[in-house]
Scaffold this active site. Structure first.
Site, PDB file in Angstrom:
ATOM      1  N   HIS A  52      -1.301   4.921  -4.315  1.00  0.00           N
ATOM      2  CA  HIS A  52      -2.436   5.427  -3.542  1.00  0.00           C
ATOM      3  C   HIS A  52      -2.197   6.904  -3.199  1.00  0.00           C
ATOM      4  O   HIS A  52      -1.045   7.356  -3.127  1.00  0.00           O
ATOM      5  CB  HIS A  52      -2.600   4.632  -2.246  1.00  0.00           C
ATOM      6  CG  HIS A  52      -3.155   3.260  -2.451  1.00  0.00           C
ATOM      7  ND1 HIS A  52      -3.567   2.458  -1.416  1.00  0.00           N
ATOM      8  CD2 HIS A  52      -3.383   2.551  -3.602  1.00  0.00           C
ATOM      9  CE1 HIS A  52      -4.012   1.301  -1.905  1.00  0.00           C
ATOM     10  NE2 HIS A  52      -3.909   1.333  -3.217  1.00  0.00           N
ATOM     11  N   GLU A  54      -2.387   8.537  -0.404  1.00  0.00           N
ATOM     12  CA  GLU A  54      -1.581   8.803   0.797  1.00  0.00           C
ATOM     13  C   GLU A  54      -0.088   8.650   0.513  1.00  0.00           C
ATOM     14  O   GLU A  54       0.727   9.438   0.982  1.00  0.00           O
ATOM     15  CB  GLU A  54      -1.966   7.848   1.937  1.00  0.00           C
ATOM     16  CG  GLU A  54      -3.420   7.913   2.376  1.00  0.00           C
ATOM     17  CD  GLU A  54      -4.279   6.860   1.698  1.00  0.00           C
ATOM     18  OE1 GLU A  54      -4.226   6.738   0.456  1.00  0.00           O
ATOM     19  OE2 GLU A  54      -5.022   6.161   2.405  1.00  0.00           O
ATOM     20  N   CYS A  82      -5.613   2.000   3.795  1.00  0.00           N
ATOM     21  CA  CYS A  82      -5.426   0.549   3.631  1.00  0.00           C
ATOM     22  C   CYS A  82      -4.187   0.115   4.443  1.00  0.00           C
ATOM     23  O   CYS A  82      -3.497   0.960   5.015  1.00  0.00           O
ATOM     24  CB  CYS A  82      -5.239   0.244   2.146  1.00  0.00           C
ATOM     25  SG  CYS A  82      -3.612   0.706   1.529  1.00  0.00           S
ATOM     26  N   CYS A  85      -0.923   1.977   3.283  1.00  0.00           N
ATOM     27  CA  CYS A  85      -0.868   3.406   3.623  1.00  0.00           C
ATOM     28  C   CYS A  85      -0.807   3.610   5.134  1.00  0.00           C
ATOM     29  O   CYS A  85      -0.089   4.488   5.609  1.00  0.00           O
ATOM     30  CB  CYS A  85      -2.051   4.136   3.011  1.00  0.00           C
ATOM     31  SG  CYS A  85      -1.970   4.145   1.206  1.00  0.00           S
TER      32      CYS A  85
HETATM   33 ZN   LIG Z   1      -3.687   2.807   0.555  1.00  0.00          ZN
END
Ligand SMILES: [Zn+2]
Length: 166
Positions: A52, A54, A82, A85
């Protein structure tokens, strides 16, 4: 430089993800007014669920800062983080997060859970949401609209092939 300026930079990263058919989420890390890391979602490209935006910029920033604590950093991301993260943000002790649009199905800055502001955890994050909301949300809906269209066409093609009409 204000939040909108940095969010626009995060949106440019999201655009890069869009170009390679990844869910268009982009992020930048800002320290003392300077962007020290940029990243975007690369889950499909890397075939890795951890890739991801992040996580990418937390990795890069820790390397640059030379510490696992990112205590003087602000993380800008186009979509609400999410669970993974949000957890990483807490682990990195990032004091401030700015995001564009909410993620009703996975967001952990208040939508599903509020990991960034859980009083029982050892770190709480100052959160600003809704910066460039329109842009951050429309790049996502455009992506998913096109994605669904492609999936439908693929399915129709398969069915056509099955019945022998092509
Ligand atoms: Zn994430």
């Amino acid at each position: 430089m204000n939040d909108e300026y940095y969010m626009r930079e995060a949106l440019l990263e999201a655009e890069k993800a869009f170009q390679i058919d990844e869910v268009p989420i982009g992020a930048v890390m800002v320290r003392n007014g300077e962007i020290i890391a940029r990243g975007y979602n690369k889950r499909n490209t890397m075939k890795n669920p951890l890739c991801h935006a992040e996580i990418e910029i937390i990795n890069k920033s820790s390397e640059i800062v030379g510490d696992w604590r990112l205590e003087d950093c602000t993380l800008y991301v186009t979509v609400e983080p999410c669970p993974m993260c949000a957890g990483a943000i807490v682990q990195a002790r990032i004091p401030r997060v700015v995001f564009g649009t909410r993620n009703k199905k996975a967001g952990c800055a208040g939508s599903v859970l509020d990991v960034l502001n859980e009083p029982m955890l050892n770190h709480q994050v100052d959160v600003t949401e809704g910066v460039l909301l329109e842009e951050c949300s429309s790049i996502m809906s455009t992506f998913f609209r096109e994605f669904r269209k492609r999936m439908k066409e693929k399915k129709e093609k398969k069915e056509d092939e099955k019945c022998g009409c092509v």
